[in-house]
Design a protein around this motif. Sequence first.
Motif, mmCIF file in Angstrom:
data_model
loop_
_atom_site.group_PDB
_atom_site.id
_atom_site.type_symbol
_atom_site.label_atom_id
_atom_site.label_comp_id
_atom_site.label_asym_id
_atom_site.label_seq_id
_atom_site.Cartn_x
_atom_site.Cartn_y
_atom_site.Cartn_z
ATOM 1 N N ASP A 82 25.663 11.668 -37.901
ATOM 2 C CA ASP A 82 24.382 12.125 -37.363
ATOM 3 C C ASP A 82 23.298 11.433 -38.180
ATOM 4 O O ASP A 82 22.836 11.944 -39.194
ATOM 5 N N ASP A 83 22.928 10.224 -37.742
ATOM 6 C CA ASP A 83 21.967 9.417 -38.493
ATOM 7 C C ASP A 83 20.537 9.855 -38.189
ATOM 8 O O ASP A 83 20.249 10.348 -37.087
ATOM 9 N N PRO A 84 19.639 9.676 -39.169
ATOM 10 C CA PRO A 84 18.230 10.026 -38.945
ATOM 11 C C PRO A 84 17.614 9.174 -37.841
ATOM 12 O O PRO A 84 18.006 8.036 -37.615
ATOM 13 N N ALA A 85 16.646 9.762 -37.148
ATOM 14 C CA ALA A 85 15.900 9.076 -36.094
ATOM 15 C C ALA A 85 14.493 9.657 -36.080
ATOM 16 O O ALA A 85 14.243 10.714 -36.684
ATOM 17 N N PRO A 86 13.532 8.963 -35.430
ATOM 18 C CA PRO A 86 12.171 9.511 -35.339
ATOM 19 C C PRO A 86 12.188 10.925 -34.764
ATOM 20 O O PRO A 86 12.991 11.235 -33.883
ATOM 21 N N LYS A 87 11.324 11.773 -35.267
ATOM 22 C CA LYS A 87 11.291 13.164 -34.848
ATOM 23 C C LYS A 87 11.154 13.278 -33.327
ATOM 24 O O LYS A 87 10.308 12.636 -32.711
ATOM 25 N N GLY A 88 12.026 14.090 -32.742
ATOM 26 C CA GLY A 88 12.009 14.294 -31.292
ATOM 27 C C GLY A 88 12.915 13.367 -30.529
ATOM 28 O O GLY A 88 13.213 13.623 -29.356
ATOM 29 N N ASP A 89 13.372 12.285 -31.167
ATOM 30 C CA ASP A 89 14.255 11.333 -30.481
ATOM 31 C C ASP A 89 15.715 11.759 -30.609
ATOM 32 O O ASP A 89 16.144 12.253 -31.655
ATOM 33 N N VAL A 90 16.476 11.542 -29.544
ATOM 34 C CA VAL A 90 17.918 11.786 -29.565
ATOM 35 C C VAL A 90 18.597 10.572 -28.927
ATOM 36 O O VAL A 90 18.237 10.163 -27.824
ATOM 37 N N THR A 91 19.565 10.012 -29.657
ATOM 38 C CA THR A 91 20.325 8.874 -29.156
ATOM 39 C C THR A 91 21.808 9.182 -29.265
ATOM 40 O O THR A 91 22.259 9.749 -30.272
ATOM 41 N N LEU A 92 22.562 8.834 -28.226
ATOM 42 C CA LEU A 92 24.014 9.006 -28.224
ATOM 43 C C LEU A 92 24.673 7.636 -28.169
ATOM 44 O O LEU A 92 24.417 6.859 -27.239
ATOM 45 N N THR A 93 25.505 7.341 -29.160
ATOM 46 C CA THR A 93 26.250 6.087 -29.205
ATOM 47 C C THR A 93 27.722 6.409 -29.353
ATOM 48 O O THR A 93 28.102 7.246 -30.173
ATOM 49 N N VAL A 94 28.561 5.747 -28.545
ATOM 50 C CA VAL A 94 30.000 5.967 -28.608
ATOM 51 C C VAL A 94 30.659 4.765 -29.266
ATOM 52 O O VAL A 94 30.435 3.622 -28.874
ATOM 53 N N GLU A 95 31.467 5.046 -30.294
ATOM 54 C CA GLU A 95 32.163 3.974 -31.002
ATOM 55 C C GLU A 95 33.095 3.207 -30.063
ATOM 56 O O GLU A 95 33.651 3.791 -29.132
ATOM 57 N N PRO A 96 33.289 1.903 -30.314
ATOM 58 C CA PRO A 96 34.293 1.151 -29.555
ATOM 59 C C PRO A 96 35.671 1.796 -29.714
ATOM 60 O O PRO A 96 35.966 2.329 -30.800
ATOM 61 N N PRO A 97 36.514 1.799 -28.690
ATOM 62 C CA PRO A 97 36.337 1.151 -27.379
ATOM 63 C C PRO A 97 35.573 1.996 -26.370
ATOM 64 O O PRO A 97 35.620 1.705 -25.172
ATOM 65 N N GLY A 98 34.879 3.029 -26.813
ATOM 66 C CA GLY A 98 34.098 3.846 -25.889
ATOM 67 C C GLY A 98 34.968 4.549 -24.873
ATOM 68 O O GLY A 98 35.908 5.252 -25.228
ATOM 69 N N PHE A 99 34.672 4.312 -23.597
ATOM 70 C CA PHE A 99 35.430 4.933 -22.508
ATOM 71 C C PHE A 99 36.466 3.978 -21.922
ATOM 72 O O PHE A 99 37.079 4.279 -20.899
ATOM 73 N N GLY A 100 36.626 2.809 -22.564
ATOM 74 C CA GLY A 100 37.572 1.836 -22.047
ATOM 75 C C GLY A 100 36.963 0.951 -20.981
ATOM 76 O O GLY A 100 37.635 0.106 -20.407
ATOM 77 N N ALA A 101 35.694 1.146 -20.675
ATOM 78 C CA ALA A 101 34.980 0.324 -19.696
ATOM 79 C C ALA A 101 33.509 0.287 -20.094
ATOM 80 O O ALA A 101 33.006 1.206 -20.734
ATOM 81 N N LEU A 155 20.958 20.478 -32.397
ATOM 82 C CA LEU A 155 19.954 19.517 -32.835
ATOM 83 C C LEU A 155 18.870 20.238 -33.621
ATOM 84 O O LEU A 155 18.409 21.313 -33.227
ATOM 85 N N SER A 156 18.447 19.646 -34.745
ATOM 86 C CA SER A 156 17.400 20.236 -35.577
ATOM 87 C C SER A 156 16.028 19.863 -35.035
ATOM 88 O O SER A 156 15.827 18.751 -34.521
ATOM 89 N N ALA A 157 15.093 20.793 -35.174
ATOM 90 C CA ALA A 157 13.745 20.550 -34.654
ATOM 91 C C ALA A 157 12.908 19.708 -35.607
ATOM 92 O O ALA A 157 11.897 19.117 -35.201
ATOM 93 N N ASP A 158 13.319 19.627 -36.884
ATOM 94 C CA ASP A 158 12.482 18.960 -37.886
ATOM 95 C C ASP A 158 12.748 17.464 -38.005
ATOM 96 O O ASP A 158 12.110 16.778 -38.797
ATOM 97 N N ARG A 159 13.695 16.922 -37.219
ATOM 98 C CA ARG A 159 13.956 15.481 -37.275
ATOM 99 C C ARG A 159 14.628 15.023 -35.980
ATOM 100 O O ARG A 159 15.066 15.842 -35.168
ATOM 101 N N GLY A 160 14.711 13.714 -35.816
ATOM 102 C CA GLY A 160 15.429 13.159 -34.687
ATOM 103 C C GLY A 160 16.892 12.936 -35.035
ATOM 104 O O GLY A 160 17.312 13.084 -36.192
ATOM 105 N N HIS A 161 17.676 12.593 -34.024
ATOM 106 C CA HIS A 161 19.119 12.452 -34.219
ATOM 107 C C HIS A 161 19.639 11.202 -33.522
ATOM 108 O O HIS A 161 19.328 10.962 -32.344
ATOM 109 N N HIS A 162 20.416 10.427 -34.245
ATOM 110 C CA HIS A 162 21.216 9.362 -33.637
ATOM 111 C C HIS A 162 22.673 9.768 -33.839
ATOM 112 O O HIS A 162 23.232 9.592 -34.916
ATOM 113 N N LEU A 163 23.246 10.354 -32.787
ATOM 114 C CA LEU A 163 24.611 10.868 -32.869
ATOM 115 C C LEU A 163 25.589 9.739 -32.534
ATOM 116 O O LEU A 163 25.542 9.168 -31.448
#
Length: 206
Positions: A82-101, A155-163
Amino acid sequence: MQLVTLLIAAATATPSVAGLYQSHQIEVGAALELQKNGHFRYQLDYGAVSEQAEGDWTSDGKTVRLTTKPMPKLPSFELVRDDPAPKGDVTLTVEPPGFGAEGYRIDAVAVDAESGEKGMVTTDSDGHVESGGHKLSSIDPMVPVYGTVAGHFPLSADRGHHLVLRFHANDLGRAAFEGEPLDVTPGGLVFDRYDTEIRFVRVRPS
């Protein structure tokens, strides 16, 4: 009197729905076998969806109900970071191989931090959640194509999240039915699945 009772019972008995069923709809490939011993087998190919199941079935003459046995292990998302991100931002990243497509955006169920209401959100091509400016208190990502929730992340209200997530396919493609209903009609069985009406026509009695 006993003979009359038997004749009435025979006349009112529910016809057996056991047999092999198929769907003849455009863009739908589906088959369902209801065996006399109470076991079923099921297969569906519809768009990008491909699923199967087997287990037990019951019927009261109006509805057939399917229950998968054994139950599959459902797909899931694991939180890697759960990496820091600008407040209010939420990003979802899936590690390789992801969903296989490649090329899948992630839909999710999110909770509005102010109203507490649930709503659907999606990511853009970079994984940023398009929340329409709403602050979110949690997000539940869904499996692409199949549309089932596979994780819950506060999700915390005091920061953004890069999950950064890791996807576990597990028994992806095996349907987890728990009393799943199909309507018994004069023309066959009607199944509501993936926002479409699938009609099974019996091609062979069991």
